[in-house]
Enzyme design. Structure first.
Site, PDB file in Angstrom:
ATOM      1  N   HIS A 265       8.305   3.946   2.815  1.00  0.00           N
ATOM      2  CA  HIS A 265       7.781   4.154   1.371  1.00  0.00           C
ATOM      3  C   HIS A 265       6.633   5.072   1.382  1.00  0.00           C
ATOM      4  CE1 HIS A 265       6.597   2.519  -2.795  1.00  0.00           C
ATOM      5  NE2 HIS A 265       5.592   2.876  -2.601  1.00  0.00           N
ATOM      6  N   GLU A 266       5.574   5.038   2.324  1.00  0.00           N
ATOM      7  CA  GLU A 266       4.397   5.857   2.270  1.00  0.00           C
ATOM      8  C   GLU A 266       4.791   7.184   2.803  1.00  0.00           C
ATOM      9  OE1 GLU A 266       1.991   4.838   0.606  1.00  0.00           O
ATOM     10  OE2 GLU A 266       2.506   2.931   0.530  1.00  0.00           O
TER      11      GLU A 266
HETATM   12 MG    MG Z   1       3.742   3.828  -3.996  1.00  0.00          MG
END
Ligand code: MG
Length: 499
Positions: A265-266
């Site tokens: 995600h990041e």
């Molecule tokens: Mg986010």
């Protein structure tokens, strides 16, 4: 580039350096700062933010802009400028108008109220007592209504607030798309198999350094160059940009799959920041389009790659080699099935990809009612609980797992929540389209050969900066408008494969 435009870009670049400094101070405060550092930091950050605000509202900046664009009508003075340069000016004007729209005393009042509200929210949540937060929320709603009036960006007050986070978005389109997604999701929930007990290996302890080593390898595989990105640890993971060549992400150790999904995600956010066109650094053309598009880049990697069975065909053996004791009798498929559970739950940040959007839609519906209507803030917890029961089939037992679970409203961030679901909707569009544009995407994911996938994102999304809005990106990439259908198709298939 003509000299006036070059002057403008230089000015904007210096402002961006200040933003980078502010981001660095913020990053440090959340990662390495010793606790007593807060005394200095709480004065340093507002000082930098004040300097930024002074620069973007200054008479000098106004003059630079005015040479190039009529500040009232928005008409560009030199029509021989390229399409990109004209877009740079239009986006600069939007930012300038937004910065000028809010009177100083209003900004101060909002900041003061938000800081008290945050404190009250924290106490209220801890004591499970909504009455502590209620008067602050009432004040925040009043201020947000005022803010909507100042911004004047949309047909309704709520549209204005929404538009500040997602340029061009409007509630007429969003209500239609969200309603269809909601109806469909509620139906899918009714088809979910019974929850199974959580297997022991998901609750086991895993060596943190080994997890970090795996995380670094994964970031490299995704195409994030080591010299451009740092990974650190925080309780709440985030991504922040110091410069277009210096991005920081964080993760946490909260279950073996959670750590890696957080990395996906990041790093998705980070790759977007690193893929913005550097030649326009400092200008709006080297900035992300919107919160929703940013989230689409992170959710694409987290959900469409990280929750794909093919991804774990290669990733699981890596983990099994690192953790032979904990994962001894586990297979890639049983691991995948264990992390791929879909079940309604109370807390948004823990929700799976099917039910997550209902958490958002509940907040979105309540926000609209609060801003456009005359909702009784005292009745809000009941309204919240009723919606949870109606959409997710579960009812919060207390305020802390209900109305008080998120911090956002205490900051005055109303209009922000829907960008999370927009991110999912955009990401699903990208997922369907990339399979048409790139041969054998599943095969690439199975081999962790992500270069062609990143290249697609670079060319279709990252390279544009703010030259296209979210809606324009969807149109240019898919040929049609924002639709709930791709996400619904993805979720339907996901549910049908559950064992
Ligand atoms: Mg986010």
């Amino acid at each position: 580039m003509n000299t006036s435009l070059a002057d403008l870009a230089r000015y904007q670049q210096k402002t961006w350096h200040l933003k980078g400094i502010s981001a660095l101070l913020g990053w440090d405060a959340k990662t390495y700062m010793p606790t007593a550092g807060i005394a200095g930091r709480s004065q340093q950050l507002p000082l930098i933010e004040g300097l930024i605000h002074e620069r973007i509202t200054s008479a000098d900046y106004r003059k630079l802009l005015e040479k190039l664009i009529n500040l009232e009508s928005g008409e560009i003075r030199d029509t021989s400028l390229s399409e990109r340069e004209q877009r740079l000016l239009k986006e600069s004007l939007r930012d300038y108008r937004l910065a000028m729209a809010l009177p100083n005393e209003f900004v101060l009042e909002m900041a003061e109220t938000a800081s008290k509200a945050e404190h009250a929210w924290s106490e209220a949540r801890e004591k499970n007592d909504y009455s502590i937060f209620r008067p602050y929320l009432e004040k925040i709603i009043g201020l947000c209504k005022k803010k909507a009036g100042y911004l004047a960006l949309g047909a309704t007050p709520y549209d204005s607030l929404l538009n500040a986070y997602e340029p061009g978005a409007n509630t007429v389109d969003l209500n239609r798309v969200f309603d269809e997604l909601k109806t469909e999701t509620i139906q899918l929930i009714s088809k979910l198999p019974e929850a199974k007990p959580v297997p022991a290996f998901l609750k086991a302890k895993y060596n943190e350094q080994k997890q970090l080593d795996i995380a670094h390898d994964l970031m490299k595989e995704m195409g994030a160059p080591e010299e451009n990105i740092r990974l650190d640890l925080t309780a709440h993971p985030f991504c922040t940009t110091i410069h277009c060549r210096d991005v920081r992400i964080t993760t946490r150790f909260d279950g073996i799959a959670d750590c890696q999904l957080t990395i996906l995600h990041e790093t998705g956010h980070a790759l977007y920041e690193l893929g913005l066109p550097e030649e326009w650094y400092g200008t709006p053309l080297c900035e992300a389009v919107s919160m929703g598009i940013h989230e689409s880049e992170s959710r694409f990697w987290e959900v469409f790659i990280g929750k794909n069975r093919a991804f774990w065909q290669k990733q699981f053996p890596i983990m099994q080699a690192a953790f032979p004791r904990q994962l001894k009798n586990v297979t890639p498929d049983s691991f995948y099935d264990a992390i791929n559970v879909l079940q309604p739950s109370m807390i948004r940040v823990r929700a799976d990809e099917l039910t997550y959007n209902l958490h958002i839609i509940i907040r979105y519906e309540l926000e609209q009612a609060m801003i456009n209507g005359t909702i009784d803030v005292g009745a809000l917890p009941e309204l919240w609980n009723d919606k949870y029961e109606k959409y997710l089939g579960i009812r919060p037992k207390n305020f802390s797992e209900g109305i008080l679970q998120d911090i956002h409203w205490s900051f005055g961030d109303i209009g922000y929540f829907p960008t999370y679901t927009l991110g999912n909707l955009y990401a699903a569009h990208w997922w369907e389209q990339i399979q048409k544009d790139v041969p054998d995407v599943e095969g690439l994911i199975r081999e962790h050969n992500f270069a062609p996938i990143l290249k697609w994102h670079r060319e279709k999304i990252h390279c544009h900066g703010r030259a296209k809005t979210g809606a324009e990106l969807v149109k240019s990439i898919t040929g049609s408008g924002l639709s709930p259908k791709p996400l619904i198709r993805f979720l339907r298939e996901k549910v049908s494969q559950l064992k």
